[in-house]
Design a protein around this motif. Sequence first.
Motif, PDB file in Angstrom:
ATOM      1  N   VAL A   5      43.051 105.831  33.964  1.00  0.00           N
ATOM      2  CA  VAL A   5      43.448 104.862  32.947  1.00  0.00           C
ATOM      3  C   VAL A   5      42.709 103.554  33.178  1.00  0.00           C
ATOM      4  O   VAL A   5      42.682 103.034  34.299  1.00  0.00           O
ATOM      5  CB  VAL A   5      44.968 104.605  32.986  1.00  0.00           C
ATOM      6  CG1 VAL A   5      45.371 103.557  31.953  1.00  0.00           C
ATOM      7  CG2 VAL A   5      45.746 105.899  32.772  1.00  0.00           C
ATOM      8  N   LEU A   6      42.124 103.018  32.103  1.00  0.00           N
ATOM      9  CA  LEU A   6      41.539 101.680  32.159  1.00  0.00           C
ATOM     10  C   LEU A   6      42.507 100.697  31.521  1.00  0.00           C
ATOM     11  O   LEU A   6      42.880 100.842  30.357  1.00  0.00           O
ATOM     12  CB  LEU A   6      40.210 101.628  31.406  1.00  0.00           C
ATOM     13  CG  LEU A   6      39.598 100.222  31.246  1.00  0.00           C
ATOM     14  CD1 LEU A   6      39.216  99.637  32.609  1.00  0.00           C
ATOM     15  CD2 LEU A   6      38.410 100.233  30.294  1.00  0.00           C
ATOM     16  N   ALA A   7      42.937  99.693  32.300  1.00  0.00           N
ATOM     17  CA  ALA A   7      43.701  98.574  31.763  1.00  0.00           C
ATOM     18  C   ALA A   7      42.706  97.461  31.447  1.00  0.00           C
ATOM     19  O   ALA A   7      42.176  96.821  32.361  1.00  0.00           O
ATOM     20  CB  ALA A   7      44.746  98.100  32.764  1.00  0.00           C
ATOM     21  N   ALA A   8      42.433  97.264  30.173  1.00  0.00           N
ATOM     22  CA  ALA A   8      41.479  96.242  29.732  1.00  0.00           C
ATOM     23  C   ALA A   8      42.264  95.086  29.123  1.00  0.00           C
ATOM     24  O   ALA A   8      42.235  94.850  27.910  1.00  0.00           O
ATOM     25  CB  ALA A   8      40.478  96.819  28.740  1.00  0.00           C
ATOM     26  N   GLY A   9      43.016  94.392  29.966  1.00  0.00           N
ATOM     27  CA  GLY A   9      43.849  93.290  29.505  1.00  0.00           C
ATOM     28  C   GLY A   9      43.059  92.005  29.348  1.00  0.00           C
ATOM     29  O   GLY A   9      41.831  91.972  29.438  1.00  0.00           O
ATOM     30  N   ASP A  10      43.778  90.929  29.108  1.00  0.00           N
ATOM     31  CA  ASP A  10      43.153  89.617  28.935  1.00  0.00           C
ATOM     32  C   ASP A  10      44.059  88.586  29.587  1.00  0.00           C
ATOM     33  O   ASP A  10      44.863  88.931  30.468  1.00  0.00           O
ATOM     34  CB  ASP A  10      42.899  89.338  27.447  1.00  0.00           C
ATOM     35  CG  ASP A  10      44.110  89.632  26.574  1.00  0.00           C
ATOM     36  OD1 ASP A  10      45.197  89.093  26.868  1.00  0.00           O
ATOM     37  OD2 ASP A  10      43.989  90.411  25.599  1.00  0.00           O
ATOM     38  N   HIS A  11      43.959  87.343  29.163  1.00  0.00           N
ATOM     39  CA  HIS A  11      44.755  86.290  29.793  1.00  0.00           C
ATOM     40  C   HIS A  11      46.107  86.080  29.110  1.00  0.00           C
ATOM     41  O   HIS A  11      46.819  85.124  29.434  1.00  0.00           O
ATOM     42  CB  HIS A  11      43.960  84.983  29.822  1.00  0.00           C
ATOM     43  CG  HIS A  11      42.682  85.093  30.603  1.00  0.00           C
ATOM     44  ND1 HIS A  11      42.660  85.155  31.975  1.00  0.00           N
ATOM     45  CD2 HIS A  11      41.394  85.221  30.195  1.00  0.00           C
ATOM     46  CE1 HIS A  11      41.406  85.269  32.389  1.00  0.00           C
ATOM     47  NE2 HIS A  11      40.616  85.323  31.329  1.00  0.00           N
ATOM     48  N   PHE A  12      46.464  86.963  28.208  1.00  0.00           N
ATOM     49  CA  PHE A  12      47.799  86.972  27.601  1.00  0.00           C
ATOM     50  C   PHE A  12      48.522  88.260  27.951  1.00  0.00           C
ATOM     51  O   PHE A  12      49.538  88.241  28.652  1.00  0.00           O
ATOM     52  CB  PHE A  12      47.708  86.773  26.088  1.00  0.00           C
ATOM     53  CG  PHE A  12      49.032  86.851  25.388  1.00  0.00           C
ATOM     54  CD1 PHE A  12      50.106  86.084  25.808  1.00  0.00           C
ATOM     55  CD2 PHE A  12      49.211  87.690  24.302  1.00  0.00           C
ATOM     56  CE1 PHE A  12      51.352  86.160  25.167  1.00  0.00           C
ATOM     57  CE2 PHE A  12      50.434  87.773  23.650  1.00  0.00           C
ATOM     58  CZ  PHE A  12      51.502  87.009  24.089  1.00  0.00           C
ATOM     59  N   VAL A  13      48.036  89.386  27.459  1.00  0.00           N
ATOM     60  CA  VAL A  13      48.597  90.670  27.883  1.00  0.00           C
ATOM     61  C   VAL A  13      47.845  91.070  29.148  1.00  0.00           C
ATOM     62  O   VAL A  13      46.747  91.625  29.098  1.00  0.00           O
ATOM     63  CB  VAL A  13      48.469  91.742  26.784  1.00  0.00           C
ATOM     64  CG1 VAL A  13      49.142  93.032  27.234  1.00  0.00           C
ATOM     65  CG2 VAL A  13      49.112  91.255  25.487  1.00  0.00           C
ATOM     66  N   LEU A  14      48.460  90.750  30.273  1.00  0.00           N
ATOM     67  CA  LEU A  14      47.789  90.886  31.572  1.00  0.00           C
ATOM     68  C   LEU A  14      47.683  92.348  31.994  1.00  0.00           C
ATOM     69  O   LEU A  14      48.523  93.179  31.643  1.00  0.00           O
ATOM     70  CB  LEU A  14      48.559  90.106  32.634  1.00  0.00           C
ATOM     71  CG  LEU A  14      48.860  88.624  32.341  1.00  0.00           C
ATOM     72  CD1 LEU A  14      49.714  88.040  33.464  1.00  0.00           C
ATOM     73  CD2 LEU A  14      47.566  87.834  32.171  1.00  0.00           C
TER      74      LEU A  14
END
Length: 349
Positions: A5-14
């Motif tokens: 699984v790749l978690a490609a989050g950002d600075h909101f949905v971490l």
Amino acid sequence: MTTRVLAAGDHFVLNRLFIDALRAETPGGLEFSELTLPWPVEPFGRVAEVDEASGTEDRLIEALRGIQVCVTQMAPLTRRVLEAAPDLRLFGVSRGGPVNANLDAATEHGVAVCFAPGRNAGATAEHTLGLILAAVRRIPQTHGELVAGRWRGDYYRYDDVGIELLGGTVGLVGCGAVGRRVARAAAALGSRVLVHDPYLDDLGDLAGIAEPVTLDELLARAQIVSLHARATPETAGMIGAAEIAAMRPGSIIVNCARGTLLDYDAVCDAVESGHLFGAAFDVFPEEPIPAGSRLLTTPNIIVTPHLAGASKQTAANAARIIAEDVGRHLRGEPLRHCANPEVLKARHR
């Protein structure tokens, strides 16, 4: 068998929100890698053929090597990315619609795309109510005057004061997850609530709280008009100069839905002429708002930078809703929020 699984989050949905939600939903059998996208530190935009995306195709292609499931909010699922990710089977977009995914290309490549409707309904409803109260009581304007050293007691003049929600009439254009919450909140504050939604067959839990009416009747009766419709070809420009002219003198209009719904120049004209008491917006036809826009200089218009859905609960909800569909995918169950269900049908032939 292990699923990568790749978690490609950002600075909101971490990324940690995605990973924690996935571990809670599927305790074992997952191997995680991570990619952090720059939104909202850097604005989202168009990437190749998809819109409202963050990051680059090249970074995502590299991160997707050997990955079966990707969970993200903003990563660009383009045709080029799909062609370079033969192992990918599920792409989870943790937002109300997967605008950053090329659904046709995903379907061609056998990749199911799921999304997270309603993730920010509570936050957006609260922000809408906050903007309504700010506009009718002119809170930002009087705050600005006070910190500038001016005690504006003259705002107490009858022609300068706003209305109370108690005993007032609130009209909601659109009655989905956000609109329904605003309806209940306005009713709790003592407002009469009108709703216009051509797709609404049954008031459900709003029976006895809201009154369904035509758009013309809503505009004629409501002192506060709040927009909650989806952005579609049919709703583009649905509130223009004629509709604003049909609103009650001294009323306000609020939009936390989509910038395409409304003629903003017509609103500025109506506020400047005094036909409207004020307006409040969180969404705009062009974002960021261009320098020199009338929205930034017209008195009694309140603007916030498209952050109605910005809450910690929204981020957690987004990760949880996507994790639940990942769990269904891994168990071979139907996805609840699939944007291209024809992929699932093809898999079961």
